[in-house]
Each structure stands twice: as structure tokens, then as C-alpha cells.
Scaffold this active site. Structure first.
Site, PDB file in Angstrom:
ATOM      1  N   LEU A  33       0.816  -1.214   0.000  1.00  0.00           N
ATOM      2  CA  LEU A  33       0.000   0.000   0.000  1.00  0.00           C
ATOM      3  C   LEU A  33       0.852   1.268   0.000  1.00  0.00           C
ATOM      4  O   LEU A  33       1.925   1.306   0.593  1.00  0.00           O
ATOM      5  CB  LEU A  33      -0.914  -0.022   1.235  1.00  0.00           C
ATOM      6  CG  LEU A  33      -1.784  -1.277   1.333  1.00  0.00           C
ATOM      7  CD1 LEU A  33      -2.651  -1.223   2.584  1.00  0.00           C
ATOM      8  CD2 LEU A  33      -2.655  -1.467   0.105  1.00  0.00           C
ATOM      9  N   HIS A  37      -3.501   4.261  -2.152  1.00  0.00           N
ATOM     10  CA  HIS A  37      -4.465   3.372  -1.478  1.00  0.00           C
ATOM     11  C   HIS A  37      -5.065   4.048  -0.244  1.00  0.00           C
ATOM     12  O   HIS A  37      -6.259   3.933   0.022  1.00  0.00           O
ATOM     13  CB  HIS A  37      -3.779   2.084  -1.009  1.00  0.00           C
ATOM     14  CG  HIS A  37      -3.249   1.230  -2.110  1.00  0.00           C
ATOM     15  ND1 HIS A  37      -1.911   1.120  -2.391  1.00  0.00           N
ATOM     16  CD2 HIS A  37      -3.883   0.430  -2.998  1.00  0.00           C
ATOM     17  CE1 HIS A  37      -1.734   0.282  -3.393  1.00  0.00           C
ATOM     18  NE2 HIS A  37      -2.916  -0.147  -3.791  1.00  0.00           N
ATOM     19  N   GLN A  61      -5.758 -12.355 -12.477  1.00  0.00           N
ATOM     20  CA  GLN A  61      -5.636 -11.139 -13.301  1.00  0.00           C
ATOM     21  C   GLN A  61      -4.227 -10.930 -13.825  1.00  0.00           C
ATOM     22  O   GLN A  61      -3.956  -9.922 -14.473  1.00  0.00           O
ATOM     23  CB  GLN A  61      -6.144  -9.903 -12.544  1.00  0.00           C
ATOM     24  CG  GLN A  61      -5.292  -9.448 -11.369  1.00  0.00           C
ATOM     25  CD  GLN A  61      -5.979  -8.338 -10.588  1.00  0.00           C
ATOM     26  OE1 GLN A  61      -6.913  -8.580  -9.827  1.00  0.00           O
ATOM     27  NE2 GLN A  61      -5.528  -7.101 -10.762  1.00  0.00           N
ATOM     28  N   GLY A 149      -9.420   3.487  -7.593  1.00  0.00           N
ATOM     29  CA  GLY A 149      -8.676   4.650  -8.082  1.00  0.00           C
ATOM     30  C   GLY A 149      -8.996   4.953  -9.539  1.00  0.00           C
ATOM     31  O   GLY A 149      -9.142   4.048 -10.357  1.00  0.00           O
ATOM     32  N   LYS A 151      -6.878   6.053 -11.390  1.00  0.00           N
ATOM     33  CA  LYS A 151      -5.631   5.813 -12.122  1.00  0.00           C
ATOM     34  C   LYS A 151      -5.797   4.637 -13.090  1.00  0.00           C
ATOM     35  O   LYS A 151      -5.372   4.706 -14.231  1.00  0.00           O
ATOM     36  CB  LYS A 151      -4.498   5.524 -11.154  1.00  0.00           C
ATOM     37  CG  LYS A 151      -3.365   4.969 -11.938  1.00  0.00           C
ATOM     38  CD  LYS A 151      -2.088   4.860 -11.268  1.00  0.00           C
ATOM     39  CE  LYS A 151      -1.133   4.166 -12.164  1.00  0.00           C
ATOM     40  NZ  LYS A 151      -1.458   2.773 -12.413  1.00  0.00           N
ATOM     41  N   ASP A 152      -6.415   3.563 -12.604  1.00  0.00           N
ATOM     42  CA  ASP A 152      -6.696   2.437 -13.497  1.00  0.00           C
ATOM     43  C   ASP A 152      -8.085   2.669 -14.076  1.00  0.00           C
ATOM     44  O   ASP A 152      -9.067   2.059 -13.658  1.00  0.00           O
ATOM     45  CB  ASP A 152      -6.577   1.120 -12.738  1.00  0.00           C
ATOM     46  CG  ASP A 152      -5.136   0.870 -12.333  1.00  0.00           C
ATOM     47  OD1 ASP A 152      -4.250   0.995 -13.186  1.00  0.00           O
ATOM     48  OD2 ASP A 152      -4.892   0.592 -11.149  1.00  0.00           O
ATOM     49  N   SER A 187       1.872   4.093  -7.898  1.00  0.00           N
ATOM     50  CA  SER A 187       1.542   2.712  -8.253  1.00  0.00           C
ATOM     51  C   SER A 187       2.539   1.801  -7.545  1.00  0.00           C
ATOM     52  O   SER A 187       3.711   2.171  -7.378  1.00  0.00           O
ATOM     53  CB  SER A 187       1.686   2.532  -9.767  1.00  0.00           C
ATOM     54  OG  SER A 187       1.790   1.157 -10.095  1.00  0.00           O
ATOM     55  N   SER A 188       2.054   0.635  -7.161  1.00  0.00           N
ATOM     56  CA  SER A 188       2.962  -0.316  -6.497  1.00  0.00           C
ATOM     57  C   SER A 188       4.111  -0.698  -7.424  1.00  0.00           C
ATOM     58  O   SER A 188       5.210  -1.001  -6.974  1.00  0.00           O
ATOM     59  CB  SER A 188       2.205  -1.580  -6.089  1.00  0.00           C
ATOM     60  OG  SER A 188       1.169  -1.218  -5.208  1.00  0.00           O
ATOM     61  N   ARG A 189       3.851  -0.676  -8.731  1.00  0.00           N
ATOM     62  CA  ARG A 189       4.892  -1.115  -9.666  1.00  0.00           C
ATOM     63  C   ARG A 189       5.977  -0.049  -9.873  1.00  0.00           C
ATOM     64  O   ARG A 189       7.006  -0.344 -10.459  1.00  0.00           O
ATOM     65  CB  ARG A 189       4.280  -1.527 -11.002  1.00  0.00           C
ATOM     66  CG  ARG A 189       3.476  -2.823 -10.884  1.00  0.00           C
ATOM     67  CD  ARG A 189       3.083  -3.383 -12.238  1.00  0.00           C
ATOM     68  NE  ARG A 189       2.511  -4.711 -12.139  1.00  0.00           N
ATOM     69  CZ  ARG A 189       1.200  -4.986 -12.223  1.00  0.00           C
ATOM     70  NH1 ARG A 189       0.337  -4.020 -12.396  1.00  0.00           N
ATOM     71  NH2 ARG A 189       0.780  -6.243 -12.125  1.00  0.00           N
TER      72      ARG A 189
HETATM   73  O1  PAF Z   1      -6.483  -2.401  -8.477  1.00  0.00           O
HETATM   74  C1  PAF Z   1      -6.158  -3.423  -7.844  1.00  0.00           C
HETATM   75  O2  PAF Z   1      -5.346  -3.400  -6.920  1.00  0.00           O
HETATM   76  C2  PAF Z   1      -6.777  -4.760  -8.224  1.00  0.00           C
HETATM   77  O3  PAF Z   1      -6.960  -4.856  -9.598  1.00  0.00           O
HETATM   78  C3  PAF Z   1      -8.087  -5.068  -7.471  1.00  0.00           C
HETATM   79  C4  PAF Z   1      -9.179  -4.073  -7.825  1.00  0.00           C
HETATM   80  C5  PAF Z   1      -7.836  -5.051  -5.986  1.00  0.00           C
HETATM   81  C6  PAF Z   1      -8.592  -6.463  -7.868  1.00  0.00           C
HETATM   82  O4  PAF Z   1      -7.657  -7.446  -7.556  1.00  0.00           O
END
Ligand code: PAF
Length: 283
Positions: A33, A37, A61, A149, A151-152, A187-189
Site C-alpha cells: 500500500l 491506497h 488477473q 482509483g 488511475k486504473d 503505483s505499487s509497480r
Molecule cells: O487495483 C487493484 O489493486 C486490483 O486490480 C483489485 C481491484 C484489488 C482487484 O484485484
């Protein structure tokens, strides 16, 4: 903050709180996080009396060869952070709670068209995985509202569509993008980037701003603005997958109609990471 792993325990707790008249606000996450977040949590806290966050790195995913196994996992920091930010409940499901019949046999939810374009075309099956896990989490947590978010952006639209189409009584709230000082969307990445790359990545936000300014000025065609945006990203050392305008409502091709909101979207690779960002343009 209560940390819950068992679904029966979660259901009991949420059922009791709901009987007391509390609204349940939910923030699903994959952990690791950051301020982005925590901003989702604070929005959930504005709208609900009980906030539930979940951490689950959702395997369905991630595509083959993507970063599922090395996705950053920081459970202790996440737990301390959520607790410090006033989260009431942290749900930490095991994979079996989310996919009781295993990954191969799990029921899948897919969101045609919206889930197949852009990120969905680049990462086939990604949005099926997102829609499936979010639907499953909604059924387990049964929130009144959930925060995602902006962002996505495509993910937010996919979740909204899935929620309406399956009739979940959950209000979906989109939360503003939180940025580093140079404009890089959190972003975590981002932690896969080195210091120099982080600096360079600020160009994504400035390119989006410039795209929107030029679209508002209305002198050039959107195609011309898109082409220039891709060229600026490339000359800064990024490899753009796309820099384009779509209809904000459903990511359809934009028309020249006034009153139709647009979204400028960028996906670009920098070193080991694909970075996403966007800016909505109200017309
Ligand atoms: O945005 C994310 O972190 C993920 O895609 C989510 C919405 C938690 C689903 O795994």
C-alpha cells in the site's frame, strides 16, 4: 483494527455492524500500500461508518509471464499503515476462500468489449480476472460502497459495468489520482523503477496535460495530438503502447460532439515497467 481471515467471522462482524445501521465502505487492494491506497480508504471513511480493506494478490488477473510471483508483498507494513489510517477491518482471504474450486474450475466473469480493448487487448484475460475477483469480494464483504482509483481508468469502468450488469447493490466511487512531486501517478509497480527512471516517468503526466490543453484549444485534430504525444514519450526514452483519446463514458471512439467528455490515456513501457495514467477532459 480487526484482522480477519475467515469468511464466517467476516460475515458475522459485518452483519452485526449493519444491524446497528452502519454503512460498509470497502477498499479492495493487492497490498503493497501507498498514499494512493490510503486516499481510497479516507474516501471510504467519508461515506461509511465501517471501513473494510482487503489484501489479496489475485492470480487470475496476471497473465503468463507477468509479475504474479514477484509482485511486492509487504503484509506487516500494510497492516500497520491501514491501522494508522483508521481502517476498521482488514480482510486477508486465503486463495481457497476466493477460488474454492481451484483456479482452473473457477466461475469467470467477463465484461465484453470494455474488457477486451486497450489494456484488455495487451493483457488478454486481465479484466476477466479483475471482474471475477471483485464480484467474489463483493459477495463476501457485501459492502454498501466500494472505492477504486481513477488511475486504473479502464478497471474502474469494467468494475462499474460488472456491478450494474450483475445487479450488485454497491455504489462505486472513483477516487482522484495521487501523484509524486514530478507528476508520476502512484503505483505499487513504480518501485521496479530506479531513481533516474522515476524522474523520467514524470513526462507521462505532463504529456497528458499537454494533450488535454491542445484538445481544448480545438485547433488540431485529436489524431495529430495523439501522434505528437507518442513522439514526446518516445523522445523522453519511453516506449508508448498508446497515447490516445477515448470517450470517458465507455472508452468508445470520440466524436467531435461538444458535451462529450473525453479521457486521454497513456500506457508506456519504461525499463521493466508498463506505466498507465490518464486525464479526464470535460467538454
Ligand atoms: O487495483 C487493484 O489493486 C486490483 O486490480 C483489485 C481491484 C484489488 C482487484 O484485484
Amino acid at each position: 483494527m480487526q484482522v480477519i481471515r475467515e469468511i464466517d467471522q467476516l460475515r458475522d462482524l459485518i452483519g452485526n455492524e449493519r444491524r446497528l445501521g452502519k454503512r460498509i465502505g470497502f477498499v479492495p487492494t493487492m497490498g503493497n500500500l501507498h498514499e494512493g491506497h490510503y486516499s481510497l480508504l479516507s474516501i471510504a471513511r467519508e461515506h461509511a461508518e465501517l471501513t473494510v480493506a482487503s489484501i489479496f494478490v489475485n492470480p487470475t488477473q496476471f497473465g503468463v509471464g507477468e509479475d504474479f510471483s514477484r509482485y511486492p508483498r509487504t503484509p506487516e507494513e500494510d497492516r500497520a499503515g491501514l491501522s494508522g489510517k483508521g481502517c476498521d477491518v482488514l480482510y486477508l482471504p486465503e486463495q481457497e476462500a476466493i477460488y474454492p474450486f481451484g483456479l482452473e474450475r473457477a466461475v469467470k466473469i467477463c465484461v465484453p468489449e470494455l474488457g477486451d480493448m486497450l489494456e484488455g487487448a495487451k493483457r488478454p484475460g486481465h479484466f476477466d480476472g479483475v471482474a471475477t475477483v471483485v464480484a467474489r469480494l463483493f459477495n463476501l464483504v457485501q459492502p454498501d460502497l466500494a472505492v477504486f482509483g481513477n488511475k486504473d481508468y479502464q478497471q474502474l469502468l469494467v468494475v462499474r459495468r460488472m456491478t450494474r450488469d450483475l445487479g450488485f447493490p454497491v455504489r462505486i466511487i472513483g477516487a482522484p489520482i495521487i501523484r509524486e512531486a514530478n507528476g508520476l501517478a502512484m503505483s505499487s509497480r513504480n518501485q521496479y523503477l530506479d531513481g533516474q527512471q522515476r524522474e523520467t516517468a514524470g513526462v507521462i503526466h505532463s504529456t497528458l496535460q499537454r494533450m488535454c490543453e491542445r484538445a481544448v484549444a480545438g485547433i488540431e485534430t485529436l489524431a495529430q495530438i495523439e501522434a505528437d504525444a507518442s513522439a514526446s514519450l518516445s523522445s523522453a526514452g519511453l516506449s508508448p503502447d498508446y497515447a490516445l483519446f477515448r470517450r470517458a463514458e465507455d472508452l468508445g471512439a470520440p466524436s467531435d460532439r461538444r458535451g462529450e467528455d473525453l479521457v486521454a490515456l497513456i500506457a508506456a513501457r519504461l525499463g521493466p515497467v508498463r506505466l498507465l495514467d490518464n486525464q479526464v477532459l470535460r467538454r
